[in-house]
Enzyme design. Sequence first.
Site, mmCIF file in Angstrom:
data_model
loop_
_atom_site.group_PDB
_atom_site.id
_atom_site.type_symbol
_atom_site.label_atom_id
_atom_site.label_comp_id
_atom_site.label_asym_id
_atom_site.label_seq_id
_atom_site.Cartn_x
_atom_site.Cartn_y
_atom_site.Cartn_z
ATOM 1 N N HIS A 186 39.919 48.011 -13.638
ATOM 2 C CA HIS A 186 39.095 48.079 -12.414
ATOM 3 C C HIS A 186 39.847 48.748 -11.256
ATOM 4 O O HIS A 186 39.784 48.279 -10.110
ATOM 5 C CB HIS A 186 38.635 46.675 -12.003
ATOM 6 N N GLU A 226 38.894 42.382 -17.718
ATOM 7 C CA GLU A 226 38.237 43.570 -18.270
ATOM 8 C C GLU A 226 39.111 44.820 -18.217
ATOM 9 O O GLU A 226 38.740 45.823 -17.627
ATOM 10 C CB GLU A 226 36.916 43.809 -17.513
ATOM 11 N N ASP A 229 38.093 47.660 -6.500
ATOM 12 C CA ASP A 229 37.516 47.819 -7.834
ATOM 13 C C ASP A 229 37.390 49.309 -8.115
ATOM 14 O O ASP A 229 37.840 50.140 -7.323
ATOM 15 C CB ASP A 229 36.158 47.092 -7.946
HETATM 16 C C1 ACM Z 1 34.551 39.208 -13.951
HETATM 17 O O1 ACM Z 1 33.384 38.832 -13.843
HETATM 18 N N1 ACM Z 1 34.831 40.403 -14.435
HETATM 19 C C2 ACM Z 1 35.648 38.357 -13.553
#
Ligand code: ACM
Length: 531
Positions: free
Chosen positions: A256, A318, A185
């Site tokens: 991410h 995201e 991440d």
């Molecule tokens: C997530 O909670 N961004 C998959």
Amino acid sequence: MPDTSSPRLDDRPLVPRPDQADPGDSGGFTLTTATRVSADPEARGTRAWLQRELGASTGLPLQAGDEDDARIRLSVDPGAGLGPEGYRLIVDEEGAIVVGHDAAGVFYGAQTLRQLLPAEAYRAAPLDGVAWTLPAVRVTDAPRFRWRGVMLDVARHFVPKREVLRFVDLLAMHKLNVLHLHLTDDQGWRIEIRRYPRLTEAGSWRTESQVGAGEPPVFDGRPHGGFYTQDDIREIVAHAAARHITVVPEIDVPGHSQAAIHAYPELGESGAIPVGTRWGIFDEVLGVTDGVLEFYENVFDELLELFPSTYVHVGGDECPKTQWKGSESAQRRIREEGLADEDELQSWFIRRLDEHLTRRGRRLVGWDEILEGGLAPGATVMSWRGQEGGVAAARAGHDVVMAPTATSYLDYKQSDSPDEPVPVGTLLRAEDVYTAEPVPEGLTEDEARHVLGAQVNVWTEHIDTPRGLDYMVFPRASAFAEQVWSSGERDYAEFEPRLRRHLERLEAAGVEYRPLEGPRPWQTRPGVRGW
Ligand code: ACM
């Protein structure tokens, strides 16, 4: 004469609840130093597990024996009509017999056998004065879903290998069978990739961490890091496999990805950036050049050598499109590929990885954002922003795993009390996890068959120690186990007394679960803001 000193089935309530459990009409069976265990070849892994685990807790040798002299018999019979992962367990005065549909079924039968013993069976050494007596029972059991998962975010806060191994044991105790590891991440890259050593040399640690979610952000001024070597991963995967748990790796792209971009700035659109120290969603994302794709194809190739899992997770959640809108190479890619917009560009990127994984006999899984801009042909969707993504994917004929925030996010607060440590998200009590239904309403029977199962997600922005992990995961994962394993009605009022007894097992295993009444004083985090 029935042996009135024997425990009864009601004294040893099973979690998750089996399909069928009836008390036998004889007395129970007591394990002694003379008790031997026989096993079909496919059941020998479970025998080794029993000898090690029950051997430690009871102090009994549980030596291997053959069918004639064994009082515990483990066998596999795919013709017994038990169904995948199913088992039958019979205990009477003569001993215990476990018949599994397959090796996994035998293992689950052995897990049930352990629950039929006193809770001390979950300790690592015997206590004086415990009678290792099983009640007489007849259990027939099989899981409702084949994907019974827990996602562990080892990127936001690293979870040391020893704790992952212990976590695997606790999942196995609950007949859960998927451990999804969120390995990368913005705030850290946690797996050694030999071809790109800087991913861990530079990407596996950050200078400090945000504490809580308040504004303005508060930082701890303390470096945080850690990663698994490839041998660590092999060990985790083998430990899990011996417990019939598949480890599904996730490398999160194209958002991410700050830790990777820090290690190799040419992957990004923004030049050199630090490993993230704040929590949230950020504009810094991967570029979409041939070089970036080749880099990740190489990363996934190393991953496939380590993880035998059919399913491989590529994230996809995201990913802000801000940088792509202003990027010459991203805009060129959109023109050259005839794409409508940046959403289709993300789909193009995921599709390339889907082709790569499919060629290697694997299947891509992604968060439900991979639906935007068109779903890759082989993709399985993990539905987290509610159930809608799962519904859309199932209707389109794709497999889905349900993990909606409202019933699956174990980082969310367990009560409305201000004493909950770093309370975030919406209220998610054990009761809410217990009563949630994995299959969304409105799906036809055919569509519903695409629901492989469900998982709970443990995001660790605010879980910075293994003690905190225990608090957030248990007993909600115990409730979840019943959501995905057990068929039939689920009534929390019926479950709660069983759960209270089950807590004795967690206690014996040394799990620092959240008491049903609320946190112990040292489980609170006074002054740390949530959201
Ligand atoms: C997530 O909670 N961004 C998959």
